[in-house]
Design a protein around this motif. Structure first.
Motif, PDB file in Angstrom:
ATOM      1  N   TYR A 154       0.650  -1.110  -0.058  1.00 43.24           N
ATOM      2  CA  TYR A 154       0.036  -0.019   0.024  1.00 43.24           C
ATOM      3  C   TYR A 154       0.918   1.427   0.075  1.00 43.24           C
ATOM      4  O   TYR A 154       0.289   2.373   0.115  1.00 43.24           O
ATOM      5  CB  TYR A 154      -0.984   0.029   1.166  1.00 43.24           C
ATOM      6  CG  TYR A 154      -1.635  -1.254   1.237  1.00 43.24           C
ATOM      7  CD1 TYR A 154      -2.977  -1.326   0.465  1.00 43.24           C
ATOM      8  CD2 TYR A 154      -1.873  -2.174   2.029  1.00 43.24           C
ATOM      9  CE1 TYR A 154      -3.732  -2.437   0.308  1.00 43.24           C
ATOM     10  CE2 TYR A 154      -2.376  -3.299   2.171  1.00 43.24           C
ATOM     11  CZ  TYR A 154      -3.611  -3.279   1.135  1.00 43.24           C
ATOM     12  OH  TYR A 154      -4.272  -4.457   1.306  1.00 43.24           O
ATOM     13  N   GLY A 155       2.032   0.959  -0.136  1.00 41.55           N
ATOM     14  CA  GLY A 155       3.005   2.222  -0.456  1.00 41.55           C
ATOM     15  C   GLY A 155       2.701   3.394  -1.198  1.00 41.55           C
ATOM     16  O   GLY A 155       2.623   4.518  -1.130  1.00 41.55           O
ATOM     17  N   ASP A 156       1.939   2.838  -2.454  1.00 41.04           N
ATOM     18  CA  ASP A 156       1.282   3.942  -3.396  1.00 41.04           C
ATOM     19  C   ASP A 156       0.353   4.741  -2.949  1.00 41.04           C
ATOM     20  O   ASP A 156       0.221   5.980  -3.158  1.00 41.04           O
ATOM     21  CB  ASP A 156       1.233   3.224  -4.833  1.00 41.04           C
ATOM     22  CG  ASP A 156       0.192   2.054  -4.524  1.00 41.04           C
ATOM     23  OD1 ASP A 156      -0.067   1.493  -3.353  1.00 41.04           O
ATOM     24  OD2 ASP A 156      -0.513   1.623  -5.407  1.00 41.04           O
ATOM     25  N   ARG A 157      -0.384   4.271  -1.928  1.00 46.97           N
ATOM     26  CA  ARG A 157      -1.333   4.918  -1.405  1.00 46.97           C
ATOM     27  C   ARG A 157      -0.988   5.900  -0.415  1.00 46.97           C
ATOM     28  O   ARG A 157      -1.944   6.905  -0.009  1.00 46.97           O
ATOM     29  CB  ARG A 157      -2.587   3.966  -0.434  1.00 46.97           C
ATOM     30  CG  ARG A 157      -3.198   3.086  -1.402  1.00 46.97           C
ATOM     31  CD  ARG A 157      -4.210   2.276  -0.683  1.00 46.97           C
ATOM     32  NE  ARG A 157      -4.740   1.081  -1.851  1.00 46.97           N
ATOM     33  CZ  ARG A 157      -5.559   0.300  -1.405  1.00 46.97           C
ATOM     34  NH1 ARG A 157      -6.110   0.231  -0.051  1.00 46.97           N
ATOM     35  NH2 ARG A 157      -6.128  -0.608  -2.351  1.00 46.97           N
ATOM     36  N   LEU A 158       0.192   5.869   0.291  1.00 45.20           N
ATOM     37  CA  LEU A 158       0.890   7.198   1.000  1.00 45.20           C
ATOM     38  C   LEU A 158       1.454   8.205   0.097  1.00 45.20           C
ATOM     39  O   LEU A 158       1.877   9.021   0.616  1.00 45.20           O
ATOM     40  CB  LEU A 158       1.863   6.334   1.714  1.00 45.20           C
ATOM     41  CG  LEU A 158       1.312   5.189   2.749  1.00 45.20           C
ATOM     42  CD1 LEU A 158       2.568   4.639   3.558  1.00 45.20           C
ATOM     43  CD2 LEU A 158       0.340   5.876   3.969  1.00 45.20           C
ATOM     44  N   GLY A 159       1.100   7.936  -1.110  1.00 48.17           N
ATOM     45  CA  GLY A 159       1.828   9.136  -2.055  1.00 48.17           C
ATOM     46  C   GLY A 159       2.868   8.576  -2.937  1.00 48.17           C
ATOM     47  O   GLY A 159       3.557   9.515  -3.304  1.00 48.17           O
TER      48      GLY A 159
ATOM     49  N   ALA B  74       5.372   6.729  -5.384  1.00 44.58           N
ATOM     50  CA  ALA B  74       5.259   6.123  -6.897  1.00 44.58           C
ATOM     51  C   ALA B  74       5.446   4.464  -6.602  1.00 44.58           C
ATOM     52  O   ALA B  74       6.204   3.984  -5.650  1.00 44.58           O
ATOM     53  CB  ALA B  74       6.452   6.550  -7.544  1.00 44.58           C
ATOM     54  N   GLU B  75       4.881   3.831  -7.471  1.00 39.89           N
ATOM     55  CA  GLU B  75       4.926   2.395  -7.602  1.00 39.89           C
ATOM     56  C   GLU B  75       6.158   1.642  -7.507  1.00 39.89           C
ATOM     57  O   GLU B  75       6.431   0.615  -6.615  1.00 39.89           O
ATOM     58  CB  GLU B  75       3.988   1.781  -8.687  1.00 39.89           C
ATOM     59  CG  GLU B  75       3.569   0.344  -8.451  1.00 39.89           C
ATOM     60  CD  GLU B  75       2.853  -0.448  -9.461  1.00 39.89           C
ATOM     61  OE1 GLU B  75       2.875  -1.456  -9.635  1.00 39.89           O
ATOM     62  OE2 GLU B  75       2.006   0.463  -9.965  1.00 39.89           O
ATOM     63  N   ASN B  76       6.916   1.943  -8.138  1.00 37.93           N
ATOM     64  CA  ASN B  76       8.676   1.736  -8.116  1.00 37.93           C
ATOM     65  C   ASN B  76       9.228   1.964  -6.583  1.00 37.93           C
ATOM     66  O   ASN B  76      10.302   1.745  -6.787  1.00 37.93           O
ATOM     67  CB  ASN B  76       9.303   2.053  -9.378  1.00 37.93           C
ATOM     68  CG  ASN B  76       9.501   3.510  -9.346  1.00 37.93           C
ATOM     69  OD1 ASN B  76       9.002   4.446  -8.734  1.00 37.93           O
ATOM     70  ND2 ASN B  76      10.407   3.906 -10.325  1.00 37.93           N
ATOM     71  N   GLN B  77       8.557   2.892  -5.918  1.00 39.13           N
ATOM     72  CA  GLN B  77       9.210   3.170  -4.875  1.00 39.13           C
ATOM     73  C   GLN B  77       8.510   2.589  -3.453  1.00 39.13           C
ATOM     74  O   GLN B  77       9.224   2.598  -2.138  1.00 39.13           O
ATOM     75  CB  GLN B  77       9.093   4.556  -4.352  1.00 39.13           C
ATOM     76  CG  GLN B  77       9.962   5.610  -5.306  1.00 39.13           C
ATOM     77  CD  GLN B  77      11.403   5.421  -5.400  1.00 39.13           C
ATOM     78  OE1 GLN B  77      12.074   5.681  -4.334  1.00 39.13           O
ATOM     79  NE2 GLN B  77      11.932   4.940  -6.245  1.00 39.13           N
ATOM     80  N   ARG B  78       7.817   1.684  -3.668  1.00 39.93           N
ATOM     81  CA  ARG B  78       7.024   1.013  -2.790  1.00 39.93           C
ATOM     82  C   ARG B  78       7.940   0.195  -1.526  1.00 39.93           C
ATOM     83  O   ARG B  78       7.889   0.020  -0.499  1.00 39.93           O
ATOM     84  CB  ARG B  78       5.811  -0.074  -3.147  1.00 39.93           C
ATOM     85  CG  ARG B  78       4.661   0.856  -3.658  1.00 39.93           C
ATOM     86  CD  ARG B  78       3.563  -0.082  -4.258  1.00 39.93           C
ATOM     87  NE  ARG B  78       3.909  -1.021  -4.943  1.00 39.93           N
ATOM     88  CZ  ARG B  78       3.405  -2.200  -5.531  1.00 39.93           C
ATOM     89  NH1 ARG B  78       2.315  -2.482  -4.745  1.00 39.93           N
ATOM     90  NH2 ARG B  78       4.085  -3.208  -6.235  1.00 39.93           N
ATOM     91  N   ILE B  79       8.873  -0.637  -2.621  1.00 41.53           N
ATOM     92  CA  ILE B  79       9.900  -1.616  -1.699  1.00 41.53           C
ATOM     93  C   ILE B  79      10.648  -0.760  -0.788  1.00 41.53           C
ATOM     94  O   ILE B  79      11.057  -1.294   0.422  1.00 41.53           O
ATOM     95  CB  ILE B  79      10.428  -2.592  -2.657  1.00 41.53           C
ATOM     96  CG1 ILE B  79      11.116  -3.715  -1.803  1.00 41.53           C
ATOM     97  CG2 ILE B  79      11.604  -1.740  -3.363  1.00 41.53           C
ATOM     98  CD1 ILE B  79      11.335  -5.034  -2.381  1.00 41.53           C
ATOM     99  N   PHE B  80      11.124   0.326  -1.131  1.00 42.24           N
ATOM    100  CA  PHE B  80      11.961   1.342  -0.498  1.00 42.24           C
ATOM    101  C   PHE B  80      11.073   1.901   0.833  1.00 42.24           C
ATOM    102  O   PHE B  80      11.544   1.803   1.950  1.00 42.24           O
ATOM    103  CB  PHE B  80      12.366   2.545  -1.266  1.00 42.24           C
ATOM    104  CG  PHE B  80      13.229   1.914  -2.439  1.00 42.24           C
ATOM    105  CD1 PHE B  80      14.584   1.343  -2.083  1.00 42.24           C
ATOM    106  CD2 PHE B  80      12.959   2.219  -3.909  1.00 42.24           C
ATOM    107  CE1 PHE B  80      15.256   0.878  -3.232  1.00 42.24           C
ATOM    108  CE2 PHE B  80      13.566   1.623  -4.739  1.00 42.24           C
ATOM    109  CZ  PHE B  80      14.733   1.135  -4.524  1.00 42.24           C
ATOM    110  N   VAL B  81       9.974   2.036   0.670  1.00 41.13           N
ATOM    111  CA  VAL B  81       9.039   2.571   1.726  1.00 41.13           C
ATOM    112  C   VAL B  81       8.859   1.321   2.727  1.00 41.13           C
ATOM    113  O   VAL B  81       8.906   1.542   3.979  1.00 41.13           O
ATOM    114  CB  VAL B  81       7.560   2.936   1.265  1.00 41.13           C
ATOM    115  CG1 VAL B  81       6.426   3.129   2.381  1.00 41.13           C
ATOM    116  CG2 VAL B  81       7.318   4.178   0.379  1.00 41.13           C
ATOM    117  N   ALA B  82       8.572   0.103   2.160  1.00 46.31           N
ATOM    118  CA  ALA B  82       8.334  -1.230   2.905  1.00 46.31           C
ATOM    119  C   ALA B  82       9.719  -1.252   3.894  1.00 46.31           C
ATOM    120  O   ALA B  82       9.694  -1.626   4.977  1.00 46.31           O
ATOM    121  CB  ALA B  82       8.126  -2.446   2.032  1.00 46.31           C
TER     122      ALA B  82
END
Length: 198
Positions: A29-34, A36-44
């Motif tokens: 759900y990283g993209d829902r936090l604003g 980009a989709e390719n950044q989700r794993i970095f957020v996680a």
């Protein structure tokens, strides 16, 4: 026998699984936090690092010590998660399970080589087993850790990021539980009965 503090089983499970579940949710759900989709794993990865440090802190606050396996795993999470974020290269966080499992397997085999079944120390004497029982159990866990390391390598190198994250959260833990349960006959066969000790 020392009367050491132990975490309640549900809290222990929450502290072990909590960071992994948050890692999965951050990736899903990283993209829902604003982001980009390719950044989700970095957020996680950032969430995973923070949650791991919180879990280690809670363990220390309650026990006044941190068990060795979560401590080693936590150090590797912080180091490889940090490299992932600083270098913006997800390879590092994907290597973390390979490195941790290979390290655990090598440490256990090294202990056997020097005739010290280190699994007995790691498990804080949860079980009372014969020397042969500890030796066999340690060897089995060492081989299992190597198998997990190899499996992680196969999955992250051949599958999508999302599949790897799901495997890390929902694949490794069930495999570990199933393997642990499969050791029950060995534990029963080599258990030191209280009557024998008296």
């Amino acid at each position: 026998m020392t009367d050491e503090k132990r975490l309640p089983p549900l809290l222990k499970l929450a502290l072990e699984l909590g960071p992994l579940v948050l890692f999965f949710l951050g990736n899903a759900y990283g993209d829902r936090l604003g982001f980009a989709e390719n950044q989700r794993i970095f957020v996680a990865t950032g969430i995973f690092m923070a949650a791991t440090l919180v879990a280690l802190g809670v363990s220390y606050a309650l026990l006044r010590k941190i068990p060795i396996m979560p401590l080693i795993s936590g150090v590797v999470v912080v180091v490889f998660g940090g490299l992932t974020l600083v270098l913006q290269d997800q390879t590092f966080i994907k290597l973390k399970p390979t490195i941790v499992n290979t390290m655990f397997g090598a440490i256990l085999l090294g202990g056997l080589y020097f005739r010290k079944p280190l699994l007995q120390i790691v498990l804080d004497s949860v079980f009372e087993l014969t020397e042969e029982g500890w030796r066999k159990l340690t060897l089995r866990w060492a081989l299992f850790f190597f198998a997990l390391a190899a499996l992680n390598e196969i999955v992250w190198r051949t599958q999508t990021d999302d599949f790897w994250v799901k495997f890390k959260v929902f694949g490794i833990m069930p495999l570990t539980i199933a393997f642990a349960l499969a050791q029950t006959p060995l534990l029963l066969r080599h258990e030191i009965k209280k009557a024998e000790e008296a």
